[in-house]
Scaffold this motif. Sequence first.
Motif, PDB file in Angstrom:
ATOM      1  N   ASN A 130       0.867  -1.172   0.000  1.00 59.36           N
ATOM      2  CA  ASN A 130       0.000   0.000   0.000  1.00 59.36           C
ATOM      3  C   ASN A 130       0.907   1.226   0.000  1.00 59.36           C
ATOM      4  OD1 ASN A 130      -2.386   1.533   0.198  1.00 59.36           O
ATOM      5  ND2 ASN A 130      -2.204   1.630   2.413  1.00 59.36           N
ATOM      6  N   TRP A 131       0.549   2.270  -0.741  1.00 57.77           N
ATOM      7  CA  TRP A 131       1.455   3.411  -0.819  1.00 57.77           C
ATOM      8  C   TRP A 131       0.714   4.740  -0.847  1.00 57.77           C
ATOM      9  CZ3 TRP A 131       1.413   6.893  -4.936  1.00 57.77           C
ATOM     10  CH2 TRP A 131       0.681   6.502  -6.070  1.00 57.77           C
ATOM     11  N   THR A 132       1.446   5.771  -0.442  1.00 52.76           N
ATOM     12  CA  THR A 132       0.972   7.141  -0.536  1.00 52.76           C
ATOM     13  C   THR A 132       2.188   8.049  -0.566  1.00 52.76           C
ATOM     14  OG1 THR A 132      -0.566   8.778   0.382  1.00 52.76           O
ATOM     15  CG2 THR A 132       0.799   7.571   1.949  1.00 52.76           C
ATOM     16  N   LEU A 146       7.891   8.779  -0.607  1.00 58.81           N
ATOM     17  CA  LEU A 146       6.977   7.704  -0.976  1.00 58.81           C
ATOM     18  C   LEU A 146       6.882   6.799   0.245  1.00 58.81           C
ATOM     19  CD1 LEU A 146       5.297   6.214  -3.157  1.00 58.81           C
ATOM     20  CD2 LEU A 146       7.361   4.888  -3.668  1.00 58.81           C
ATOM     21  N   ARG A 147       5.715   6.763   0.860  1.00 58.36           N
ATOM     22  CA  ARG A 147       5.497   5.943   2.057  1.00 58.36           C
ATOM     23  C   ARG A 147       4.819   4.650   1.619  1.00 58.36           C
ATOM     24  NH1 ARG A 147       4.091   7.529   8.058  1.00 58.36           N
ATOM     25  NH2 ARG A 147       3.409   5.506   8.863  1.00 58.36           N
ATOM     26  N   VAL A 148       5.530   3.543   1.785  1.00 59.11           N
ATOM     27  CA  VAL A 148       5.028   2.234   1.355  1.00 59.11           C
ATOM     28  C   VAL A 148       4.864   1.331   2.570  1.00 59.11           C
ATOM     29  CG1 VAL A 148       5.494   0.174  -0.026  1.00 59.11           C
ATOM     30  CG2 VAL A 148       6.121   2.422  -0.912  1.00 59.11           C
ATOM     31  N   GLU A 149       3.718   0.690   2.660  1.00 58.66           N
ATOM     32  CA  GLU A 149       3.488  -0.317   3.690  1.00 58.66           C
ATOM     33  C   GLU A 149       3.564  -1.703   3.060  1.00 58.66           C
ATOM     34  OE1 GLU A 149       0.531   2.097   6.754  1.00 58.66           O
ATOM     35  OE2 GLU A 149      -0.270   0.503   5.488  1.00 58.66           O
ATOM     36  N   ARG A 150       4.463  -2.507   3.579  1.00 58.38           N
ATOM     37  CA  ARG A 150       4.534  -3.919   3.180  1.00 58.38           C
ATOM     38  C   ARG A 150       3.741  -4.704   4.206  1.00 58.38           C
ATOM     39  NH1 ARG A 150       7.598  -8.375   4.689  1.00 58.38           N
ATOM     40  NH2 ARG A 150       8.048  -9.876   3.034  1.00 58.38           N
TER      41      ARG A 150
END
Length: 286
Positions: A180-182, A217-221
């Motif tokens: 998921n990213w924002t 870029l904030r990415v959730e793994r």
Amino acid sequence: MTMGLEKCTPNDLFLLDSSYPHRIALRRNLVAQDPNTTIGASPQAGNAVKELYNHILCRHLPVRFPDLFAIDTTTSTFTNRVSSDVHPLAPPESAVAALAIIATTVEDDILILQQDPAEDVYRLTAFIACFPNGFDSSEKMGMTLREIHKPVPLFREKLAPSMDRYFGKLEVGRWVKRLNWTVSTHEKLSLPIGNHIYAGEPVPQELEWVDLNKTYLRVERQVLLRLPESKAMAFFVKTYMTPLAQIKAEGQGDALATAIEGMPEKLAFYKRRVVWGRAVIDALRV
């Protein structure tokens, strides 16, 4: 907008890199300063939390990363060789105490969801949330998946039915992951509120420009698995923050700008594109 699930292996549960010492120190401070927001457990989560503790400290970490973590059966202790922390192999009786140890041993936030015996739904019963992105998990305790994600545009229409079905049929031993990213215009990792705009809220002023070295870029793994004994669902979230200047330098600026432009409108508004979108896109393409 889809679940975007991929299979993964147990070895992929935790990915450690050079940020680990800093992140663990930050998590220790967050837990000490704000224990009620970073950690929580309901009475029914006790067995699931103990099972999670045993899996992470007694089985997974010492085997997956033997140079960094070790167990001593003589003293019945677990040692983190990076932080020098020593913990008992047996989980504390207090679920909150056990979660505090986990929270300061791994970088991932963790949600535990358990099936409601009275309904065919899963509810949040325990959490570690040191690096939340716009959610205060302490306010979500006892909620179902649909209730937790109610503010997220398109979730009810696009994701809720498939996620409910998936939770019901995910088998022990089958691990899955998604991303998921924002875009974040600051480097804060802990955001129980912020980074989102909800319907009815005033819209902040649009940014005229951004510094790509301070915009991320904030990415959730996200990794999902079912605990074998309690049958609870464990949801692991590791957060990555990559400066947009780095993404642009690697030649991916235009691709990211195109992805930002392609967000569904409701989701884009929720993720504050109305505030940073034009400035970020222009900076990535200039």
